[in-house]
Write a protein that holds these residues in place. Sequence first.
Motif, PDB file in Angstrom:
ATOM      1  N   SER A  19       0.826  -1.200   0.000  1.00  0.00           N
ATOM      2  CA  SER A  19       0.000   0.000   0.000  1.00  0.00           C
ATOM      3  C   SER A  19       0.865   1.256   0.000  1.00  0.00           C
ATOM      4  N   GLU A 109      -4.873   3.152  -1.431  1.00  0.00           N
ATOM      5  CA  GLU A 109      -3.993   2.583  -0.402  1.00  0.00           C
ATOM      6  C   GLU A 109      -4.753   1.575   0.459  1.00  0.00           C
ATOM      7  N   HIS A 110      -5.969   1.910   0.846  1.00  0.00           N
ATOM      8  CA  HIS A 110      -6.760   1.033   1.701  1.00  0.00           C
ATOM      9  C   HIS A 110      -7.157  -0.247   0.971  1.00  0.00           C
ATOM     10  N   VAL A 112      -5.617  -1.684  -1.569  1.00  0.00           N
ATOM     11  CA  VAL A 112      -4.421  -2.510  -1.752  1.00  0.00           C
ATOM     12  C   VAL A 112      -4.019  -3.166  -0.426  1.00  0.00           C
ATOM     13  N   SER A 113      -4.206  -2.463   0.668  1.00  0.00           N
ATOM     14  CA  SER A 113      -3.838  -2.981   1.988  1.00  0.00           C
ATOM     15  C   SER A 113      -4.818  -4.032   2.509  1.00  0.00           C
TER      16      SER A 113
END
Length: 127
Positions: A19, A109-110, A112-113
Amino acid sequence: MFVIESWVINDGSTVPVSSEVVLQTLRARVARSHLEAWLSSSSGRSLGFVTNTERAMVMLLEAEGDPGEHAVEPGAMGSSEGFVLSNGQHDEYPDEDTVPISEAFRIVEHIVSTGSWPADARWVVDR
């Protein structure tokens, strides 16, 4: 056993991105005027990001051909242009169908995380 989904940026790389790395990569691409990026997950999903450097369209597709879901900003007025796709096409979207670029980075980002939308993000299902 729980398997964590991994994501790769569709730029010829086969190396999964974290991320943190995905944000660095997207920011660098935007700085070079590469305003569209697609990521593929190990489970076959796709995550699309296209920006005009101020707002961004973020799309999450379950499989090829899926109309998917996209991030929204309900109540946003007007529309924005300057969304340049990798094939050279210039798009304009209603602002309510895009989000500010900082929010788009947070959403990508979230996803992918964790593999899912942030709990406080707004999105619509296009299926």
